[in-house]
Scaffold this active site. Structure first.
Site, PDB file in Angstrom:
ATOM      1  N   LYS A   9       0.821  -1.219   0.000  1.00  0.00           N
ATOM      2  CA  LYS A   9       0.000   0.000   0.000  1.00  0.00           C
ATOM      3  C   LYS A   9       0.859   1.275   0.000  1.00  0.00           C
ATOM      4  O   LYS A   9       2.062   1.232   0.295  1.00  0.00           O
ATOM      5  CB  LYS A   9      -0.922  -0.020   1.223  1.00  0.00           C
ATOM      6  N   TYR A  49     -12.513  -1.598  -3.820  1.00  0.00           N
ATOM      7  CA  TYR A  49     -13.027  -1.691  -2.447  1.00  0.00           C
ATOM      8  C   TYR A  49     -14.551  -1.566  -2.373  1.00  0.00           C
ATOM      9  O   TYR A  49     -15.096  -1.278  -1.298  1.00  0.00           O
ATOM     10  CB  TYR A  49     -12.356  -0.635  -1.570  1.00  0.00           C
ATOM     11  N   ARG A  85      -2.077 -14.163   4.527  1.00  0.00           N
ATOM     12  CA  ARG A  85      -2.805 -13.508   5.624  1.00  0.00           C
ATOM     13  C   ARG A  85      -2.004 -13.627   6.936  1.00  0.00           C
ATOM     14  O   ARG A  85      -1.982 -12.713   7.747  1.00  0.00           O
ATOM     15  CB  ARG A  85      -4.196 -14.130   5.814  1.00  0.00           C
ATOM     16  N   ASN A 112      -2.129   0.352   6.817  1.00  0.00           N
ATOM     17  CA  ASN A 112      -1.596  -0.902   7.356  1.00  0.00           C
ATOM     18  C   ASN A 112      -0.745  -1.679   6.349  1.00  0.00           C
ATOM     19  O   ASN A 112      -0.638  -2.899   6.423  1.00  0.00           O
ATOM     20  CB  ASN A 112      -2.715  -1.742   7.965  1.00  0.00           C
ATOM     21  N   HIS A 115      -2.337  -5.274   1.553  1.00  0.00           N
ATOM     22  CA  HIS A 115      -3.642  -5.906   1.365  1.00  0.00           C
ATOM     23  C   HIS A 115      -3.393  -7.332   0.923  1.00  0.00           C
ATOM     24  O   HIS A 115      -2.460  -7.595   0.172  1.00  0.00           O
ATOM     25  CB  HIS A 115      -4.454  -5.191   0.278  1.00  0.00           C
ATOM     26  N   GLU A 126      -9.749 -10.441  -7.600  1.00  0.00           N
ATOM     27  CA  GLU A 126      -8.789  -9.353  -7.423  1.00  0.00           C
ATOM     28  C   GLU A 126      -7.616  -9.479  -8.399  1.00  0.00           C
ATOM     29  O   GLU A 126      -7.122  -8.477  -8.914  1.00  0.00           O
ATOM     30  CB  GLU A 126      -8.309  -9.314  -5.971  1.00  0.00           C
TER      31      GLU A 126
HETATM   32  P1  ATP Z   1      -7.237  -6.041   3.419  1.00  0.00           P
HETATM   33  O1  ATP Z   1      -8.596  -6.332   2.829  1.00  0.00           O
HETATM   34  O2  ATP Z   1      -6.700  -4.661   3.062  1.00  0.00           O
HETATM   35  O3  ATP Z   1      -6.231  -7.117   3.214  1.00  0.00           O
HETATM   36  P2  ATP Z   1      -8.310  -6.796   5.931  1.00  0.00           P
HETATM   37  O4  ATP Z   1      -9.013  -7.878   5.193  1.00  0.00           O
HETATM   38  O5  ATP Z   1      -7.431  -7.158   7.063  1.00  0.00           O
HETATM   39  O6  ATP Z   1      -7.397  -5.947   4.984  1.00  0.00           O
HETATM   40  P3  ATP Z   1     -10.783  -5.334   5.809  1.00  0.00           P
HETATM   41  O7  ATP Z   1     -11.764  -5.462   6.915  1.00  0.00           O
HETATM   42  O8  ATP Z   1     -11.028  -6.061   4.531  1.00  0.00           O
HETATM   43  O9  ATP Z   1      -9.341  -5.701   6.400  1.00  0.00           O
HETATM   44  O10 ATP Z   1     -10.598  -3.778   5.528  1.00  0.00           O
HETATM   45  C1  ATP Z   1      -9.994  -3.354   4.335  1.00  0.00           C
HETATM   46  C2  ATP Z   1      -9.058  -2.207   4.646  1.00  0.00           C
HETATM   47  O11 ATP Z   1      -9.825  -1.099   5.113  1.00  0.00           O
HETATM   48  C3  ATP Z   1      -8.047  -2.471   5.771  1.00  0.00           C
HETATM   49  O12 ATP Z   1      -6.883  -3.094   5.333  1.00  0.00           O
HETATM   50  C4  ATP Z   1      -7.767  -1.062   6.268  1.00  0.00           C
HETATM   51  O13 ATP Z   1      -6.815  -0.400   5.438  1.00  0.00           O
HETATM   52  C5  ATP Z   1      -9.102  -0.383   6.099  1.00  0.00           C
HETATM   53  N1  ATP Z   1      -9.843  -0.428   7.368  1.00  0.00           N
HETATM   54  C6  ATP Z   1     -10.479  -1.485   7.913  1.00  0.00           C
HETATM   55  N2  ATP Z   1     -11.043  -1.177   9.082  1.00  0.00           N
HETATM   56  C7  ATP Z   1     -10.775   0.141   9.295  1.00  0.00           C
HETATM   57  C8  ATP Z   1     -11.078   1.084  10.323  1.00  0.00           C
HETATM   58  N3  ATP Z   1     -11.791   0.716  11.384  1.00  0.00           N
HETATM   59  N4  ATP Z   1     -10.623   2.344  10.182  1.00  0.00           N
HETATM   60  C9  ATP Z   1      -9.908   2.725   9.103  1.00  0.00           C
HETATM   61  N5  ATP Z   1      -9.589   1.896   8.093  1.00  0.00           N
HETATM   62  C10 ATP Z   1      -9.996   0.625   8.183  1.00  0.00           C
HETATM   63 MG    MG Z   2     -10.161  -7.593   3.405  1.00  0.00          MG
END
Ligand code: ATP
Ligand code: MG
Length: 137
Positions: A9, A49, A85, A112, A115, A126
């Site tokens: 990212k 997204y 993961r 973070n 992804h 994806e």
């Molecule tokens: P990713 O899909 O990016 O691999 P993930 O599956 O761990 O991460 P998701 O719940 O799918 O998390 O959320 C997608 C992305 O949205 C997260 O990686 C993060 O960047 C952002 N995100 C998720 N929760 C929050 C939050 N509470 N506040 C801000 N950003 C968030």
């Molecule tokens: Mg996710």
């Protein structure tokens, strides 16, 4: 042998962490079978997204993901989806295990660093979103 989709990212690319993050994947036995650096348009980030459209953080997420370049990759290996993961660690770096990418590099739950696809169907979707078949080698 399985394939998964990964994004390094903007927060990580900006801090020059591409190599350190790819090293984590390779050390865990995942192979990079496709890779490119791109600057996502707002529309691309919105589309990618779309599943999170109703979540409160959607606007901020789209903003961050299209703010500066990312590295998109296809990773291949045994149980690649789950393995990736595990290497990434928990979404919120405060909850991520020692040695994971997010523990070491993430700035916050939003920024973070990586992804990774969460299931075979999303991985296929994806990968198709960013790569054509002939780009995966
Ligand atoms: P990713 O899909 O990016 O691999 P993930 O599956 O761990 O991460 P998701 O719940 O799918 O998390 O959320 C997608 C992305 O949205 C997260 O990686 C993060 O960047 C952002 N995100 C998720 N929760 C929050 C939050 N509470 N506040 C801000 N950003 C968030
Ligand atoms: Mg996710």
């Amino acid at each position: 042998i399985e394939r998964t989709f990964s994004i390094i990212k903007p927060d990580a690319v900006r801090r020059n962490l591409i190599g350190k993050i790819v090293a984590k994947f390779e050390e865990a036995g995942l192979r990079v079978v496709a890779m490119k650096k791109i600057h996502m348009t707002r529309e691309q980030a919105e589309g990618f997204y779309a599943v999170h459209k109703e979540r409160p953080f959607y606007g901020e997420l789209v903003e961050q993901m299209s703010a500066s370049p990312v590295v998109v990759q296809v990773l291949e290996g045994e149980n690649a989806i789950l393995k990736n993961r595990e290497i990434m660690g928990a979404t919120n770096p405060a909850n991520a295990e020692e040695g994971t990418i997010r523990k070491e590099f993430a700035l916050s739950v939003g920024e973070n660093s990586v992804h990774g696809s969460d299931a075979p169907e999303t991985a296929a979707e994806e990968i198709r979103f960013f790569f054509t078949d002939d780009e995966i080698v």
